[in-house]
Design an enzyme around this catalytic site. Sequence first.
Site, PDB file in Angstrom:
ATOM      1  CG  LEU A 118      -2.259  -0.872   1.108  1.00 14.70           C
ATOM      2  CD1 LEU A 118      -1.762  -2.522   0.920  1.00 14.70           C
ATOM      3  CD2 LEU A 118      -2.807  -0.757   2.689  1.00 14.70           C
ATOM      4  CG  ASN A 123       6.739   9.885   2.097  1.00 17.36           C
ATOM      5  OD1 ASN A 123       7.152  11.035   1.877  1.00 17.36           O
ATOM      6  ND2 ASN A 123       6.278   9.748   3.436  1.00 17.36           N
ATOM      7  N   GLY A 201      -2.719   5.373   6.403  1.00 25.00           N
ATOM      8  CA  GLY A 201      -3.433   5.834   7.574  1.00 25.00           C
ATOM      9  C   GLY A 201      -3.843   4.728   8.651  1.00 25.00           C
ATOM     10  N   GLY A 219       2.699   2.388  12.307  1.00 24.93           N
ATOM     11  CA  GLY A 219       1.881   3.245  13.192  1.00 24.93           C
ATOM     12  C   GLY A 219       1.842   4.488  12.969  1.00 24.93           C
ATOM     13  CB  CYS A 252       4.266  10.047   9.449  1.00 30.00           C
ATOM     14  SG  CYS A 252       5.229   8.854   9.212  1.00 30.00           S
ATOM     15  CD  GLU A 341       0.874  12.408  11.834  1.00 28.90           C
ATOM     16  OE1 GLU A 341       1.720  12.179  11.159  1.00 28.90           O
ATOM     17  OE2 GLU A 341       0.007  11.518  12.291  1.00 28.90           O
ATOM     18  CG  LEU A 421       9.746   4.808   9.741  1.00 31.41           C
ATOM     19  CD1 LEU A 421       9.993   6.161  10.359  1.00 31.41           C
ATOM     20  CD2 LEU A 421      11.195   4.106   9.424  1.00 31.41           C
TER      21      LEU A 421
END
Length: 470
Positions: A118, A123, A201, A219, A252, A341, A421
């Site tokens: 996905l 990015n 997401g 995450g 992120c 965020e 990550l």
Amino acid sequence: MSDKTPAQQAAAADISRLIERSRIAQAQIEHYSQEQVNELITAMVWSVCRPGVAEKIAQFTVDETQLGNYEGKFLKIARKTRATLMDIIDDKSVGIIEEDKVRNIIKIAKPMGVVGALIPCTNPEATPVIKAISAVKGRNSIILAPHPRSKQTNKMICDIMRDALKKFGAPEDLVIAIDVPSLELTEALMAQCDRVLATGGPAMVKAAYSSGKPALGVGAGNAVITVDESADIADAAEKIRISKTLDLAASCSSDNSVIALASVYDELLEKLQAQGGYLVNEEEKQKLQAVIWEDDHINARIVAQPASNIAGMAGFALPEGKSFFIVPETGAGADYPFSGEKMSVTMAFYKVANIDEAIKLTNEIQAYQGQGHSCGIYSHTQENIMKFGMETKTSRVMVNQPQAPSNSGNLWNGMRQTFSLGCGSWGGNGTNNNITWQDLINVTWISMPLAKTKVVPSDEQLFGAVMDKF
């Protein structure tokens, strides 16, 4: 009778055909040598990062997505892909990859098959390349499901890599793009592939873990940065600005909150303002809050946009030369939305008395959003650095480095190069590490008898003083 809707049935059939093509291609490289695999991934990266092409991709990405900026996109497609190739090219991913002489075990790498990946719209330029070369490094094939907002970018990049594969005698279908993405197609891909690699997401990552197939998800980000009294303040301010404004905070990993110890608060604020930070007043803070969030969700219109655009939407003027917002804040949680965020060039700014308060506040902020992802510290006190690393619930701590270009690997550190990550159990993920080709292989363990059989020690040796308590 199927419980699927007509759209779901059609999507499942479409994906089934893509999976079949992908399996045929993967079977053709299953027994490739290390040299052949390395040649393919080298060709794939060069095809997209070479002069003339990288510029075209960067501009096309900005034009299509209207997210970020050309400079950030160009850095990712031209430099990040090169650095990722450099990071993995010498890794052994074919045949025997490890021999443990002590345990008399030999480990052999095997491909997983078809990877379903996905791709986020934030990015979309380097992520398809990095995921594709990670898959092929492990002798897998990959099908890429883009966000609808970046589908043409994804198709362009995949077509370029497919041409490169063809030039070197490999099947083009090692890399397949979903040209017209939909939720039904993405769900069908996750249900039918052999390994899901999800970047997106929280809802999409949750769907990946619920797909019934082995999944690697990531995450949510909400990086928190601490600056202590031993830091080089000018250096910290410059690096915070670099991280905060890279690709207009599309990453992120962008610095969402900065915590300054009281002894350096004023100096850091001054240096951040000199770097282009705009300190908002209370009225502007309320206006900014109203435009960043709509119905408790981030407003898509402000994501990865220039500060001047966001200020215009919020209804106040931004002085010339200002590129990011500094928002004074005191608390964490839902009552303090700026602690979360923000997906924009907006940074919450806190003052604390000491490193213990900084750690406590970091954990409170990330308990609200972003736990397990990343933190950073600007310090030259090893005790503070280690205390910060020991007591924060985070998978990676960047020390004296700009967070956004560092935690996914860069030339100045030893982190694995990736855009995926893992955040561990803190972030609802199955891994803490920077995800790369090593997460996209199966490993066969060959175990041979030890030269000398192990002997269980006596109870006195094994249990010692514990025995006296019973």
